[in-house]
Write a protein that holds these residues in place. Structure first.
Motif, PDB file in Angstrom:
ATOM      1  N   LEU A   2      -6.482  -0.868  -5.871  1.00  0.00           N
ATOM      2  CA  LEU A   2      -5.432  -0.288  -5.028  1.00  0.00           C
ATOM      3  C   LEU A   2      -4.307   0.296  -5.858  1.00  0.00           C
ATOM      4  O   LEU A   2      -3.841   1.415  -5.605  1.00  0.00           O
ATOM      5  CB  LEU A   2      -4.879  -1.367  -4.092  1.00  0.00           C
ATOM      6  CG  LEU A   2      -3.690  -0.961  -3.220  1.00  0.00           C
ATOM      7  CD1 LEU A   2      -4.153  -0.078  -2.071  1.00  0.00           C
ATOM      8  CD2 LEU A   2      -2.957  -2.201  -2.702  1.00  0.00           C
ATOM      9  N   ASN A  12      -6.887   1.487   4.373  1.00  0.00           N
ATOM     10  CA  ASN A  12      -5.511   0.999   4.485  1.00  0.00           C
ATOM     11  C   ASN A  12      -5.494  -0.299   5.295  1.00  0.00           C
ATOM     12  O   ASN A  12      -4.926  -1.320   4.866  1.00  0.00           O
ATOM     13  CB  ASN A  12      -4.647   2.081   5.146  1.00  0.00           C
ATOM     14  CG  ASN A  12      -3.169   1.769   5.109  1.00  0.00           C
ATOM     15  OD1 ASN A  12      -2.749   0.640   5.327  1.00  0.00           O
ATOM     16  ND2 ASN A  12      -2.366   2.792   4.858  1.00  0.00           N
ATOM     17  N   THR A  61       0.833  -1.205   0.000  1.00  0.00           N
ATOM     18  CA  THR A  61       0.000   0.000   0.000  1.00  0.00           C
ATOM     19  C   THR A  61       0.866   1.253   0.000  1.00  0.00           C
ATOM     20  O   THR A  61       0.587   2.220  -0.712  1.00  0.00           O
ATOM     21  CB  THR A  61      -0.939  -0.004   1.218  1.00  0.00           C
ATOM     22  OG1 THR A  61      -1.804  -1.145   1.136  1.00  0.00           O
ATOM     23  CG2 THR A  61      -1.780   1.257   1.268  1.00  0.00           C
ATOM     24  N   THR A  77      -7.318  -3.136   3.485  1.00  0.00           N
ATOM     25  CA  THR A  77      -6.510  -3.693   2.406  1.00  0.00           C
ATOM     26  C   THR A  77      -5.585  -4.781   2.943  1.00  0.00           C
ATOM     27  O   THR A  77      -5.429  -5.849   2.338  1.00  0.00           O
ATOM     28  CB  THR A  77      -5.690  -2.587   1.723  1.00  0.00           C
ATOM     29  OG1 THR A  77      -6.584  -1.687   1.059  1.00  0.00           O
ATOM     30  CG2 THR A  77      -4.716  -3.159   0.707  1.00  0.00           C
TER      31      THR A  77
END
Length: 547
Positions: free
Chosen positions: A502, A383, A367, A386
């Motif tokens: 993403l 975040n 990320t 993910t």
């Protein structure tokens, strides 16, 4: 060599492009970049550089700004996506990042921007001094750890432009760090208005998944090691020389990439290449789990998503185990490009060296190198989600009979003192007592580990659908906000859609509404507009009240 493209009025400085191209040709090309006649990464950056010149106004770029390449994605059909960070008069712009999308021929197709408008300030001279900002951040760190006597507290401010929190303003971004009463690290990033001294935002700097994963229960696993003389090193030459070391129960004191104290990572060695005993009595047992988790995470991203390592550059990270004193945590640290695992206190959590811990935490690294979702508010929840989503998919990918895939986060490492059977539950996040099942206007005010529940619930619904069911011996029952029935499309398609969203569409400021758009765009790219998969994404978001 810098990967920075310099904007000078309406033209792009050729020296900047030359430096960019040379750097990427030397270090960033992957073998897959040339497959099937596709553009290389360097070519994609050249195309994007031209687009920056031709579309500077649409992107909000002025002669006072610079744009630096963060990441490059080249699709199988040659479509290119180049992600940039932005500076204004050499000051980093929080929320200034953007992604340029190009056709296979290199023509500009559009862009995703973290924030709109042109960056312009009357002055870049702060009225609040750096020492004052540092003091405010230290106070915020102490307030966030109320009741604990912190030691060795330090702070270093960085002047930035904040484009992420409404009106554009000059700000201090200060990382305050210290050690708690047990000697474990604590850290908080504080954003302060450089004109008034008011706090704009604050968030924990160590991206954690407290207690995610399992104990030493991965069973007997294969490990690639390196022979050195008559001994073997726990270093994997087939996966970027990833390795695992012993932190000797010591801790770090680092901020802004500067370390005043760094815990060791003494490489584990063995005489016969048979590591550990599967018990905590042997310190190398934890190292086996950490290395195995790294291997499975590496393989998942490599073989499922075509990503060569966490940063996409083939470079291996490293692990430190036995960190701190009874440390109930594990974390990814960009400054060392490493994973760190505590041993737990034995009452709340056991050792945090586990497969889904590795998948979760190293996904923070992915990320960081892609969307860089800001670790507060709704973007912070995304975040964390993910890492939960892709970390869970790592566990499913590994297909380890000792730890079958599931949608429970941290179920293996919780102890009786924790009071619950898992840290988080993706089918119905509210079962942990704190997480949100559905979006509401107050979700962004929750801790990021709890606001993540909305996306975790979406991911479960998209993969498995709503209602009661038993999977791998675990019972689930996933409700929906609107009473709808959602039909799942499977874990593999969930992973493909979330990863593309993403890496191609999300930016640092993406919120839940933006995540819906990003995943719909990803589903359209992969399966077509109006496809079963596209419609399932829309239905799953509606089922968690993101419309």
């Amino acid at each position: 060599m810098s990967r920075t493209a310099h904007i000078r009025g309406s033209r792009l400085a050729t020296a900047g492009i030359a430096a960019t191209t040379a750097a990427l040709l030397a270090t960033a090309l992957s073998p897959a970049a040339h497959a099937e006649g596709r553009p290389t990464r360097a070519t994609a950056i050249q195309h994007a550089a031209t687009a920056l010149v031709d579309h500077a106004a649409a992107l909000g770029l002025t002669s006072a700004e610079q744009a630096a390449v963060r990441d490059v994605i080249v699709d199988k059909d040659g479509t290119q996506h180049v992600r940039y960070d932005r500076t204004y008069h050499r000051l980093p712009v929080l929320g200034g990042d953007f992604v340029v999308h190009l056709t296979p021929a290199g023509a500009y197709r559009g862009a995703n921007r973290a924030s709109r408008g042109t960056v312009s300030l009357p002055s870049t001279t702060p009225q609040v001094s750096a020492p004052k900002a540092a003091g405010l951040a230290v106070n915020a760190l102490r307030a966030a750890n109320l009741g604990d006597r912190l030691q060795q507290v330090k702070a270093k401010p960085q002047l930035i432009v904040d484009a992420l929190h409404g009106a554009l303003r000059l700000a201090w971004r200060t990382n305050a760090v210290g050690l708690d009463s047990l000697g474990n690290p604590v850290a908080r990033t504080v954003l302060t208005d450089a004109r008034t001294g008011a706090q704009i935002d604050a968030w924990d700097s160590i991206e954690t998944a407290t207690g995610d994963g399992k104990s030493l229960y991965s069973g007997t696993v294969g490990l690639e090691t390196t022979q050195s003389g008559s001994t073997y090193q726990l270093k994997d030459p087939t996966r970027g020389n990833t390795y695992t070391g012993d932190a000797a129960n010591k801790t770090d004191l680092c901020f802004l990439g500067i370390c005043f104290q760094r815990a060791p990572a003494t490489l584990f060695t063995d005489a016969d290449n048979h590591w550990g005993t599967g018990t905590t009595a042997d310190r190398s047992s934890a190292a086996v789990d950490a290395q195995y988790g790294t291997n499975e995470t590496w393989d998942y991203y490599r073989y499922v998503h075509g990503r060569n390592g966490i940063a996409g550059d083939g470079k291996g990270s490293y692990n430190r185990v036995h960190y701190g004193s009874n440390y109930n945590n594990a974390f990814w640290d960009d400054s060392c490009f490493c994973m760190t695992y505590g041993d737990g206190d034995g009452t709340t959590f056991g050792p945090l060296v586990a497969l889904d811990v590795a998948g979760h935490e190293m996904t923070h690294g992915v990320t960081s190198k892609t969307a860089a979702l800001t670790y507060s508010g709704e973007s912070g929840g995304l975040n964390e989600a993910t890492s939960d989503i892709l970390g869970t998919l790592v566990e499913w990918y590994a297909n380890n009979s000792s730890d079958p895939g599931d949608y429970l986060i941290g179920e293996k490492i919780v102890r009786s003192g924790f009071g619950k059977t898992a840290l988080r539950y993706m089918d119905q996040p509210s079962k942990d007592g704190s997480s949100a099942d559905y979006w509401s206007s107050s979700v962004g005010n929750l801790d990021v580990h709890y606001s993540s529940g909305v996306a975790n619930h979406f991911a479960y619904l998209l993969a498995e659908g709503s209602g009661p069911k038993t999977i791998n011996g675990v019972s689930y029952n996933s409700p929906t906000y609107n009473g709808s029935t959602v039909t799942g499309i499977g874990r593999d398609k969930l992973g493909q859609i979330w990863y593309r969203a993403l890496t191609v569409y999300m930016t640092s400021s993406t919120n839940y509404a933006g995540a819906r758009t990003a995943t719909l765009n990803a589903a359209k790219d992969l399966y077509g507009a109006g496809s079963t998969e596209y419609n399932a994404v829309a239905a799953a978001w509606s089922a968690v009240n993101v419309n």
